[in-house]
Design a protein around this motif. Structure first.
Motif, PDB file in Angstrom:
ATOM      1  N   ALA A  62       0.828  -1.196   0.000  1.00 31.22           N
ATOM      2  CA  ALA A  62       0.000   0.000   0.000  1.00 31.22           C
ATOM      3  C   ALA A  62       0.867   1.253   0.000  1.00 31.22           C
ATOM      4  O   ALA A  62       1.916   1.304   0.633  1.00 31.22           O
ATOM      5  N   VAL A  63       0.408   2.265  -0.727  1.00 27.14           N
ATOM      6  CA  VAL A  63       1.120   3.538  -0.751  1.00 27.14           C
ATOM      7  C   VAL A  63       0.116   4.640  -0.445  1.00 27.14           C
ATOM      8  O   VAL A  63      -1.078   4.490  -0.704  1.00 27.14           O
ATOM      9  N   PRO A  64       0.575   5.758   0.115  1.00 31.05           N
ATOM     10  CA  PRO A  64      -0.346   6.854   0.392  1.00 31.05           C
ATOM     11  C   PRO A  64      -1.004   7.345  -0.893  1.00 31.05           C
ATOM     12  O   PRO A  64      -0.409   7.280  -1.963  1.00 31.05           O
ATOM     13  N   GLN A  65      -2.215   7.797  -0.786  1.00 31.62           N
ATOM     14  CA  GLN A  65      -2.949   8.272  -1.958  1.00 31.62           C
ATOM     15  C   GLN A  65      -3.137   9.775  -1.870  1.00 31.62           C
ATOM     16  O   GLN A  65      -3.500  10.309  -0.832  1.00 31.62           O
ATOM     17  N   GLU A  66      -2.893  10.418  -3.004  1.00 33.81           N
ATOM     18  CA  GLU A  66      -3.069  11.860  -3.078  1.00 33.81           C
ATOM     19  C   GLU A  66      -3.942  12.159  -4.279  1.00 33.81           C
ATOM     20  O   GLU A  66      -3.718  11.627  -5.376  1.00 33.81           O
ATOM     21  N   VAL A 123      -3.172  10.114  -8.320  1.00 34.78           N
ATOM     22  CA  VAL A 123      -1.733   9.931  -8.162  1.00 34.78           C
ATOM     23  C   VAL A 123      -1.469   9.380  -6.775  1.00 34.78           C
ATOM     24  O   VAL A 123      -1.915   9.946  -5.770  1.00 34.78           O
ATOM     25  N   HIS A 124      -0.777   8.253  -6.701  1.00 40.52           N
ATOM     26  CA  HIS A 124      -0.441   7.630  -5.429  1.00 40.52           C
ATOM     27  C   HIS A 124       0.990   7.999  -5.057  1.00 40.52           C
ATOM     28  O   HIS A 124       1.892   7.897  -5.874  1.00 40.52           O
ATOM     29  N   GLY A 125       1.189   8.358  -3.797  1.00 38.59           N
ATOM     30  CA  GLY A 125       2.524   8.691  -3.331  1.00 38.59           C
ATOM     31  C   GLY A 125       2.683  10.182  -3.131  1.00 38.59           C
ATOM     32  O   GLY A 125       1.826  10.991  -3.506  1.00 38.59           O
ATOM     33  N   ASP A 126       3.796  10.548  -2.550  1.00 40.20           N
ATOM     34  CA  ASP A 126       4.094  11.954  -2.280  1.00 40.20           C
ATOM     35  C   ASP A 126       4.686  12.592  -3.532  1.00 40.20           C
ATOM     36  O   ASP A 126       5.835  12.329  -3.900  1.00 40.20           O
ATOM     37  N   THR A 127       3.904  13.439  -4.192  1.00 42.69           N
ATOM     38  CA  THR A 127       4.368  14.111  -5.411  1.00 42.69           C
ATOM     39  C   THR A 127       4.493  15.620  -5.210  1.00 42.69           C
ATOM     40  O   THR A 127       4.519  16.373  -6.183  1.00 42.69           O
ATOM     41  N   SER A 128       4.598  16.054  -3.965  1.00 42.02           N
ATOM     42  CA  SER A 128       4.643  17.493  -3.690  1.00 42.02           C
ATOM     43  C   SER A 128       5.850  18.162  -4.334  1.00 42.02           C
ATOM     44  O   SER A 128       5.804  19.362  -4.654  1.00 42.02           O
ATOM     45  N   ALA A 129       6.928  17.399  -4.548  1.00 38.03           N
ATOM     46  CA  ALA A 129       8.133  17.975  -5.153  1.00 38.03           C
ATOM     47  C   ALA A 129       8.051  18.013  -6.675  1.00 38.03           C
ATOM     48  O   ALA A 129       8.972  18.520  -7.323  1.00 38.03           O
ATOM     49  N   TYR A 130       6.957  17.513  -7.243  1.00 41.22           N
ATOM     50  CA  TYR A 130       6.877  17.384  -8.701  1.00 41.22           C
ATOM     51  C   TYR A 130       5.653  18.087  -9.277  1.00 41.22           C
ATOM     52  O   TYR A 130       5.125  17.700 -10.309  1.00 41.22           O
ATOM     53  N   ARG A 131       5.184  19.124  -8.591  1.00 48.78           N
ATOM     54  CA  ARG A 131       4.004  19.832  -9.078  1.00 48.78           C
ATOM     55  C   ARG A 131       4.204  20.380 -10.489  1.00 48.78           C
ATOM     56  O   ARG A 131       3.279  20.449 -11.289  1.00 48.78           O
ATOM     57  N   ASP A 132       5.431  20.803 -10.788  1.00 45.37           N
ATOM     58  CA  ASP A 132       5.691  21.356 -12.116  1.00 45.37           C
ATOM     59  C   ASP A 132       5.588  20.289 -13.199  1.00 45.37           C
ATOM     60  O   ASP A 132       5.188  20.577 -14.325  1.00 45.37           O
ATOM     61  N   LEU A 133       5.954  19.060 -12.866  1.00 44.58           N
ATOM     62  CA  LEU A 133       5.876  17.968 -13.838  1.00 44.58           C
ATOM     63  C   LEU A 133       4.450  17.470 -14.000  1.00 44.58           C
ATOM     64  O   LEU A 133       3.998  17.192 -15.118  1.00 44.58           O
ATOM     65  N   LEU A 134       3.745  17.364 -12.871  1.00 45.10           N
ATOM     66  CA  LEU A 134       2.407  16.779 -12.874  1.00 45.10           C
ATOM     67  C   LEU A 134       1.346  17.872 -12.816  1.00 45.10           C
ATOM     68  O   LEU A 134       0.440  17.843 -11.977  1.00 45.10           O
ATOM     69  N   HIS A 167      -1.930  20.089 -14.139  1.00 44.48           N
ATOM     70  CA  HIS A 167      -3.253  19.633 -14.595  1.00 44.48           C
ATOM     71  C   HIS A 167      -3.211  19.270 -16.073  1.00 44.48           C
ATOM     72  O   HIS A 167      -3.740  18.223 -16.490  1.00 44.48           O
ATOM     73  N   ASP A 168      -2.561  20.100 -16.892  1.00 39.70           N
ATOM     74  CA  ASP A 168      -2.520  19.848 -18.332  1.00 39.70           C
ATOM     75  C   ASP A 168      -1.688  18.604 -18.654  1.00 39.70           C
ATOM     76  O   ASP A 168      -2.037  17.837 -19.558  1.00 39.70           O
ATOM     77  N   ALA A 169      -0.597  18.413 -17.924  1.00 35.63           N
ATOM     78  CA  ALA A 169       0.230  17.224 -18.165  1.00 35.63           C
ATOM     79  C   ALA A 169      -0.548  15.957 -17.818  1.00 35.63           C
ATOM     80  O   ALA A 169      -0.508  14.960 -18.561  1.00 35.63           O
ATOM     81  N   LEU A 170      -1.269  15.986 -16.695  1.00 31.94           N
ATOM     82  CA  LEU A 170      -2.045  14.820 -16.303  1.00 31.94           C
ATOM     83  C   LEU A 170      -3.196  14.566 -17.270  1.00 31.94           C
ATOM     84  O   LEU A 170      -3.530  13.411 -17.564  1.00 31.94           O
ATOM     85  N   ALA A 171      -3.793  15.621 -17.767  1.00 38.02           N
ATOM     86  CA  ALA A 171      -4.865  15.454 -18.759  1.00 38.02           C
ATOM     87  C   ALA A 171      -4.316  14.801 -20.029  1.00 38.02           C
ATOM     88  O   ALA A 171      -4.981  13.955 -20.649  1.00 38.02           O
ATOM     89  N   PHE A 172      -3.111  15.187 -20.413  1.00 42.96           N
ATOM     90  CA  PHE A 172      -2.484  14.578 -21.590  1.00 42.96           C
ATOM     91  C   PHE A 172      -2.224  13.096 -21.346  1.00 42.96           C
ATOM     92  O   PHE A 172      -2.504  12.254 -22.213  1.00 42.96           O
ATOM     93  N   LEU A 173      -1.709  12.752 -20.164  1.00 40.20           N
ATOM     94  CA  LEU A 173      -1.490  11.344 -19.843  1.00 40.20           C
ATOM     95  C   LEU A 173      -2.800  10.565 -19.860  1.00 40.20           C
ATOM     96  O   LEU A 173      -2.869   9.444 -20.376  1.00 40.20           O
ATOM     97  N   HIS A 208       1.612   4.101  -9.655  1.00 37.18           N
ATOM     98  CA  HIS A 208       1.438   5.381  -8.964  1.00 37.18           C
ATOM     99  C   HIS A 208       0.476   6.316  -9.694  1.00 37.18           C
ATOM    100  O   HIS A 208       0.054   7.314  -9.120  1.00 37.18           O
ATOM    101  N   LEU A 209       0.159   6.034 -10.929  1.00 31.88           N
ATOM    102  CA  LEU A 209      -0.777   6.855 -11.689  1.00 31.88           C
ATOM    103  C   LEU A 209      -1.912   5.975 -12.198  1.00 31.88           C
ATOM    104  O   LEU A 209      -1.678   5.003 -12.926  1.00 31.88           O
ATOM    105  N   GLU A 210      -3.139   6.298 -11.792  1.00 35.36           N
ATOM    106  CA  GLU A 210      -4.308   5.534 -12.189  1.00 35.36           C
ATOM    107  C   GLU A 210      -5.287   6.424 -12.945  1.00 35.36           C
ATOM    108  O   GLU A 210      -5.499   7.579 -12.580  1.00 35.36           O
ATOM    109  N   VAL A 211      -5.873   5.853 -13.970  1.00 33.94           N
ATOM    110  CA  VAL A 211      -6.937   6.514 -14.721  1.00 33.94           C
ATOM    111  C   VAL A 211      -8.158   5.613 -14.653  1.00 33.94           C
ATOM    112  O   VAL A 211      -8.077   4.419 -14.991  1.00 33.94           O
ATOM    113  N   ASP A 212      -9.260   6.166 -14.182  1.00 32.03           N
ATOM    114  CA  ASP A 212     -10.504   5.391 -14.069  1.00 32.03           C
ATOM    115  C   ASP A 212     -10.279   4.112 -13.268  1.00 32.03           C
ATOM    116  O   ASP A 212     -10.834   3.051 -13.571  1.00 32.03           O
TER     117      ASP A 212
END
Length: 541
Positions: A2-6, A15-26, A28-34, A177-181
């Motif tokens: 199990a991993v923390p969920q955010e 997105v599962h896990g601590d991604t606070s250091a990667y806001r620039d990478l992830l 809204h538009d980048a996640l929509a593209f993924l 760490h990345l789930e869609v639907d």
């Protein structure tokens, strides 16, 4: 595990896990593209993976791979791939390595024509590794990448860096760490999607692609899926159709029977094929795992001069050059041996001999794993390749048959070779679990492919030695002194190596016991596991 969920607000994925250091990478538009990549292509990806399993079931039941009857017209017709971009017309030396920051800088500054930045076999796919790698490549594309060591050494990008080519993960690997639907994304779509979203426009403006290496393909339909993914991405990002270019690694036995078809499926964007020798040996073992007459001897005896590998490499050269594509040679895994000049020179001489074989056969370039090997490989290709490539070497003398591609290599299994397989599989797996995807062991740079060879050979040797059946005179399943190859010996050696690793300062020491448990489970299992990295992925934090 199990991993923390955010929850990214209000984005299209979880997105599962601590991604606070990667806001620039992830963003809204980048996640929509993924998410758009997943929803458009993942169902088809799963269908293709199911087709893989169905084909393997047939081979396990006694069938053998063959050239496809339904694609004969593609193989026999006259056609060419699209013109190769200027930036990729001279690829005589390529260096590969993980996307760790210092290694990226060193590889780009190595003097090689191309750097393959690897999110796959030389990287452990922890969330931080993958996202740090994306950030490192963004900085590399921008020309701002830098790193200062704790000792004060400064690493900066040189004036003429290598051309960047990115290898995403294979179609079979998930990114949990990345789930869609509610479904995990494919690691391949995450690696590709984040890289092109953040870098494709900048690279296109500089006539640098973006460019990719595509791993682990087994059929033309899998290549066609990549073509569709790239075309979709070009449209979404406002780029010209066909600007994204790809080189395909022919590193599976099934793909060797579909080289023309794979080039045809990607003909508007493919640049060449590569002899991914280590994965190819692994695939030969795995594909033919239930064919007792196709066993291989220990890895050190399976060189590129054995018949099935020689046939594969020559067929690749002939196929590529007939279609106007590059035929890239394989990896030199040696690394410098410090403190022993004679041993180091002997290792370099092996590299020279291997590269001489490649250039004389007609390859257009080759791979190395360490910057120190770049000038060694370059000197051989400079001396024997008159132009920027060898597209004019058509190899009309080559006529490779199904039987040649499947021919077993005869040899022996020595105690040292058996022990080395246990050690390499254990030490690599333990280091992988610690987050290191490429590990120096006995002066060779080992990655997932070589660990796969080791653990697959162990499974085959041990299970066939224990099963009744005809003696295999090509590869006797016993040691030279007649002593048996059995699970008791494997268990003993595994325990001994785990004990030594646990008490050392080597990579993987902290995960030695988990790695040993996993290898014992995989080796004792009645069925050969498809990939080491799939169950190992479940053990990552």
């Amino acid at each position: 595990m199990a991993v923390p969920q955010e929850r990214i607000d209000p984005g299209p994925l979880t997105v599962h896990g601590d991604t606070s250091a990667y806001r620039d990478l992830l963003s809204h538009d980048a996640l929509a593209f993924l998410a758009s990549l997943h929803r458009r292509f993942d169902t088809h990806r799963r269908v293709l993976l199911a087709a893989r399993a169905e084909r393997q079931a047939g081979w396990d039941a006694g069938a053998l791979p063959d050239f496809r009857a339904d694609t004969r017209a593609i193989r026999e017709a006259d056609w060419q791939v699209a013109p190769i971009p200027p930036a990729l017309r001279d690829r005589r030396v390529e260096i590969t390595g993980p996307v760790e920051r210092k290694m990226v800088i060193n590889a780009l500054n190595s003097g090689a024509q191309v750097f393959m930045a690897d999110f796959e076999d030389s990287s452990t796919p922890t969330l931080d590794n993958q996202l740090d790698g994306q950030r490192n490549l963004i900085d590399a594309v921008a020309g701002t990448i830098a790193w200062d060591s704790p000792e004060g050494r400064r690493y900066r990008l040189g004036a003429e860096p290598a051309v960047l080519v990115v290898r995403p993960r294979g179609w079979h690997l998930p990114e949990r760490h990345l789930e869609v639907d509610g479904e995990p994304m494919a690691g391949a779509l995450v690696d590709f999607g984040l890289f092109v979203f953040h870098n494709a426009r900048a690279l296109h403006r500089r006539d640098r692609g973006p460019y990719f290496y595509l791993p682990k393909l087994e059929a033309m339909e899998e290549a066609a899926l990549w073509d569709a993914v790239m075309a979709h991405a070009e449209g979404e990002l406002g780029l010209p159709h066909g600007c994204m270019k790809a080189t395909v690694l022919i590193e599976t036995l099934p793909a060797a029977f579909q080289m023309h078809e794979i080039l045809h499926a990607l003909r508007e964007r493919v640049v060449g094929l590569n002899c991914g020798r280590w994965d190819y040996i692994f695939s030969y073992l795995k594909t033919l795992r239930r064919h007792r007459d196709r066993l291989l001897p220990e890895r050190g005896q399976v060189q590129m001069t054995v018949p099935f590998l020689k046939a594969y490499s020559e067929l690749l050269i002939q196929t590529c050059h007939r279609r106007g594509a590059f035929a890239m040679g394989g990896m030199a895994a040696q690394i410098p041996i410090k403190g022993d000049e004679a041993a180091n020179e002997a290792a370099l001489e092996k590299v020279r001999g291997d590269k001489l074989r490649e250039v004389r056969a007609g390859h257009d370039g080759t791979w190395v794993a360490h910057p120190a090997l770049v000038p060694v490989a370059r000197e051989v290709f400079d001396r024997h390749m008159e132009g920027a490539n060898q597209l004019g070497v058509l190899r009309p003398d080559v006529a490779v048959t199904r039987e040649q591609l499947l021919a077993p290599a005869c040899g022996t299994i020595t105690r040292a070779g058996f022990d080395n397989n246990v050690e390499v599989a254990l030490r690599y797996t333990a280091a992988w679990l610690e987050g290191l995807g490429c590990v120096p062991i006995h002066h060779l740079m080992e990655d997932a492919a070589t660990a796969e060879i080791a653990r697959t050979q162990l499974w085959q040797w041990l299970h066939y030695a224990a099963e009744p059946g005809e003696r295999n005179d090509c590869v006797p399943l016993e040691f030279a002194d007649g002593a048996p190859i059995d699970m008791a010996l494997f268990d003993q050696l595994l325990a001994a190596h785990a004990h030594r690793l646990r008490g050392s300062d080597l990579p993987g020491a902290s995960r030695a016991d988990e790695a040993a448990t996993l290898l014992a489970q995989l080796t004792h299992a009645s069925q050969l596991g498809a990939f080491l990295t799939l169950p190992a992925y479940e053990l990552l934090a």
